[in-house]
Design an enzyme around this catalytic site. Structure first.
Site, PDB file in Angstrom:
ATOM      1  N   HIS A 203     -10.486   1.258   2.251  1.00  0.00           N
ATOM      2  CA  HIS A 203     -10.257   2.288   3.260  1.00  0.00           C
ATOM      3  C   HIS A 203     -11.436   2.142   4.214  1.00  0.00           C
ATOM      4  CE1 HIS A 203      -8.600   6.228   4.662  1.00  0.00           C
ATOM      5  NE2 HIS A 203      -9.714   6.105   5.355  1.00  0.00           N
TER       6      HIS A 203
ATOM      7  N   LYS B 243      -9.525  -0.328  -5.411  1.00  0.00           N
ATOM      8  CA  LYS B 243      -9.501   0.372  -4.120  1.00  0.00           C
ATOM      9  C   LYS B 243     -10.833   1.052  -3.852  1.00  0.00           C
ATOM     10  CE  LYS B 243      -7.843   2.113  -0.342  1.00  0.00           C
ATOM     11  NZ  LYS B 243      -6.849   3.161  -0.140  1.00  0.00           N
TER      12      LYS B 243
ATOM     13  N   ASP C  52       1.522   2.809   3.485  1.00  0.00           N
ATOM     14  CA  ASP C  52       0.635   3.969   3.312  1.00  0.00           C
ATOM     15  C   ASP C  52       1.460   5.259   3.302  1.00  0.00           C
ATOM     16  OD1 ASP C  52      -1.700   5.315   2.818  1.00  0.00           O
ATOM     17  OD2 ASP C  52      -2.311   5.414   4.918  1.00  0.00           O
TER      18      ASP C  52
ATOM     19  N   ASN D 171      -5.382   7.162  -6.043  1.00  0.00           N
ATOM     20  CA  ASN D 171      -6.094   8.407  -5.714  1.00  0.00           C
ATOM     21  C   ASN D 171      -5.379   9.639  -6.261  1.00  0.00           C
ATOM     22  OD1 ASN D 171      -4.045   8.047  -3.763  1.00  0.00           O
ATOM     23  ND2 ASN D 171      -5.146   9.209  -2.211  1.00  0.00           N
TER      24      ASN D 171
ATOM     25  N   HIS E 296       1.457   5.435  -1.810  1.00  0.00           N
ATOM     26  CA  HIS E 296       1.039   6.542  -2.674  1.00  0.00           C
ATOM     27  C   HIS E 296       2.288   7.103  -3.352  1.00  0.00           C
ATOM     28  CE1 HIS E 296      -3.009   6.690  -0.901  1.00  0.00           C
ATOM     29  NE2 HIS E 296      -2.380   6.233   0.165  1.00  0.00           N
ATOM     30  N   LEU E 297       2.364   6.933  -4.673  1.00  0.00           N
ATOM     31  CA  LEU E 297       3.540   7.423  -5.406  1.00  0.00           C
ATOM     32  C   LEU E 297       3.286   8.768  -6.076  1.00  0.00           C
ATOM     33  CD1 LEU E 297       4.913   4.133  -7.063  1.00  0.00           C
ATOM     34  CD2 LEU E 297       5.682   5.253  -4.954  1.00  0.00           C
ATOM     35  N   ARG E 298       2.024   9.230  -6.040  1.00  0.00           N
ATOM     36  CA  ARG E 298       1.666  10.519  -6.682  1.00  0.00           C
ATOM     37  C   ARG E 298       1.985  10.486  -8.185  1.00  0.00           C
ATOM     38  NH1 ARG E 298      -1.287  10.816  -2.309  1.00  0.00           N
ATOM     39  NH2 ARG E 298      -0.393  11.948  -0.552  1.00  0.00           N
TER      40      ARG E 298
ATOM     41  N   HIS F 178      -4.373  -0.371   6.014  1.00  0.00           N
ATOM     42  CA  HIS F 178      -3.842   0.449   7.118  1.00  0.00           C
ATOM     43  C   HIS F 178      -4.720   0.363   8.366  1.00  0.00           C
ATOM     44  CE1 HIS F 178      -6.740   3.096   5.237  1.00  0.00           C
ATOM     45  NE2 HIS F 178      -5.923   3.483   4.284  1.00  0.00           N
TER      46      HIS F 178
ATOM     47  N   HIS G 243       3.040  14.755   1.137  1.00  0.00           N
ATOM     48  CA  HIS G 243       2.394  16.040   0.834  1.00  0.00           C
ATOM     49  C   HIS G 243       3.455  17.112   0.974  1.00  0.00           C
ATOM     50  CE1 HIS G 243      -1.839  14.721   0.870  1.00  0.00           C
ATOM     51  NE2 HIS G 243      -1.469  13.872   1.806  1.00  0.00           N
TER      52      HIS G 243
ATOM     53  N   ALA H 120      -4.064  14.937   5.307  1.00  0.00           N
ATOM     54  CA  ALA H 120      -3.707  13.685   5.987  1.00  0.00           C
ATOM     55  C   ALA H 120      -2.651  12.953   5.170  1.00  0.00           C
ATOM     56  CB  ALA H 120      -4.949  12.813   6.131  1.00  0.00           C
TER      57      ALA H 120
ATOM     58  N   HIS I 240       0.861  -1.196   0.000  1.00  0.00           N
ATOM     59  CA  HIS I 240       0.000   0.000   0.000  1.00  0.00           C
ATOM     60  C   HIS I 240       0.891   1.236   0.000  1.00  0.00           C
ATOM     61  CE1 HIS I 240      -3.802   2.200   1.541  1.00  0.00           C
ATOM     62  NE2 HIS I 240      -2.885   3.127   1.287  1.00  0.00           N
TER      63      HIS I 240
HETATM   64  C1  NCD Z   1      -3.494   9.255   1.885  1.00  0.00           C
HETATM   65  C2  NCD Z   1      -3.062  10.267   0.837  1.00  0.00           C
HETATM   66  O1  NCD Z   1      -2.545  11.324   1.199  1.00  0.00           O
HETATM   67  O2  NCD Z   1      -3.220   9.997  -0.374  1.00  0.00           O
HETATM   68  N1  NCD Z   1      -3.463   9.872   3.172  1.00  0.00           N
HETATM   69  C3  NCD Z   1      -3.381   9.242   4.374  1.00  0.00           C
HETATM   70  O3  NCD Z   1      -3.462   9.909   5.399  1.00  0.00           O
HETATM   71  N2  NCD Z   1      -3.211   7.948   4.466  1.00  0.00           N
HETATM   72  C4  NCD Z   1      -4.827   8.706   1.539  1.00  0.00           C
HETATM   73  C5  NCD Z   1      -5.210   7.481   2.338  1.00  0.00           C
HETATM   74  O4  NCD Z   1      -4.639   6.413   2.177  1.00  0.00           O
HETATM   75  O5  NCD Z   1      -6.112   7.600   3.173  1.00  0.00           O
HETATM   76 ZN    ZN Z   2      -3.303   5.114   1.589  1.00  0.00          ZN
END
Ligand code: NCD
Ligand code: ZN
Length: 352
Positions: free
Chosen positions: A138, A101, A249, A43, A17-19, A176, A253, A265, A15
């Site tokens: 989620h 997802k 996860d 996402n 997030h690579l953006r 998560h 940001h 978040a 899990h």
């Molecule tokens: C994630 C994100 O920033 O894309 N943020 C997080 O707090 N985990 C989204 C997610 O997995 O809920």
């Molecule tokens: Zn996530």
């Protein structure tokens, strides 16, 4: 005596997030350096909802990889109330998309396009059950009347238990997880129901949100919970139970988006992921169980081969940088400026 060296199969991150765009280029090397594969969250803005979009995104990830890294992104689709049932067969046949997802609309970053009413996606879930494509959840309700610390537990009661009864063969991962309720649900579920656990939820409880003042870099979804829940997660992760596997996860940001009146978040842990997990496992004297959690259980759940390369960690301290570049700005990583007890000494994907 404390063990000083740890030799494990190269781990995977189930899990992350690579953006996209410049931010992708800033962070992907951190994940690729330690992990052989990763389940990549969809996402983005706009979200990755079709196999064609997932394959384009996959090509952008591969094009952004630093030289000398061997890394395989495993793609996911973002479930919406408009997802076509046909997309599931296409995903299953693609060889590139490994899961779908589920975001409850409004639960977290870029979840606005998510699902408001699960009943609207029943035909898609039925197809996923038939094709054996996992649903990654989620698991939080978004009802503003439910206390933020109870949203995972209430999701399990209101949505997950009925969903499992309706689709008993559906492969599911509760992503998560943060509560004892989630640990209990997943522990008693059949083998095709799993859960990922982050490093930060193994290392921190909710006090970390307010230590000496508000700590935006510890704010994530689902939010950190009480110590009793952290202990339940640590127990599950280090139990050897194959239902539980590694998912960072890691969610970068830019600093301005976190240190704001209404901050985003997400915690960035990809720069030190396996080292953080090693620290958590060491706390309970279970380093011998790290390899199964980090390198075996997830691959087995997804029906993929275990990695044959090795990764070696040593008990050698290093200091996490105060910040990393992220697109045109910076990202404040987990443990910024602080010491980490474990270091990777081999298998980082860097030239020897
Ligand atoms: C994630 C994100 O920033 O894309 N943020 C997080 O707090 N985990 C989204 C997610 O997995 O809920
Ligand atoms: Zn996530």
């Amino acid at each position: 005596m404390k063990s000083m060296r740890l030799d494990i199969s190269r781990p995977d991150d189930w899990h992350v997030h690579l953006r996209d765009g410049e931010a992708l280029g800033s962070v992907v090397g951190d994940t690729a350096r330690q992990f052989a594969r990763a389940i990549v969250m969809p996402n983005l803005k706009p979200p990755v909802t079709t196999v064609a979009q997932a394959e384009d995104y996959r090509r952008r990830i591969l094009a952004s990889l630093p030289a000398d890294t061997h890394f395989q992104p495993l793609m996911t689709l973002y479930l919406t109330e408009a997802t076509a049932v046909d997309e599931i067969a296409r995903a299953r046949a693609s060889g590139t998309v490994f899961a779908v997802k589920y975001y409850p609309a409004g639960a977290t970053t870029n979840s606005q396009a998510g699902v408001r009413d699960l009943a609207r996606v029943y035909p898609v879930l039925e197809a996923m059950e038939r094709h054996g494509l996992p649903l990654l959840m989620h698991g939080e309700v978004t009802d503003p009347d439910v206390d933020i610390f109870d949203r995972e537990r209430v999701f399990i009661e209101r949505h997950l238990i009925p969903l499992q009864a309706r689709f008993p063969g559906l492969r599911m991962v509760l992503e998560h997880i943060t509560t004892r309720a989630a640990v209990e649900f997943v522990s008693q579920a059949p083998a095709h129901v799993g859960a990922t656990i982050t490093a930060h939820h193994l290392l921190l409880n909710r006090n970390a949100l307010f230590e000496g003042g508000i700590q935006p870099h510890h704010y994530c979804a689902p939010i950190l919970k009480r110590e009793t829940h952290r202990l339940a997660l640590l127990d599950a992760a280090t139990s050897g139970n194959p239902h539980f596997f590694l998912g960072t996860d890691s969610a970068p940001h830019v600093r301005e988006a976190k240190e704001a009146a209404c901050g985003c978040a997400g915690v960035y842990t990809a720069h030190a992921a396996i080292e953080l997990y090693a620290e958590a496992f060491e706390q309970v004297d279970r380093l011998d169980r790290l390899e199964a959690f980090a390198s075996f259980h997830g691959a087995d759940f997804y029906g993929l081969a275990r990695n044959s390369e090795r990764l070696i960690l040593e008990r050698k301290p290093w200091i996490v940088p105060d910040a990393f570049p992220l697109a045109q700005s910076t990202c404040i990583p987990f443990r910024a400026g602080k010491s980490m007890p474990w270091s990777i000494v081999h298998g980082s994907g860097q030239p020897e």
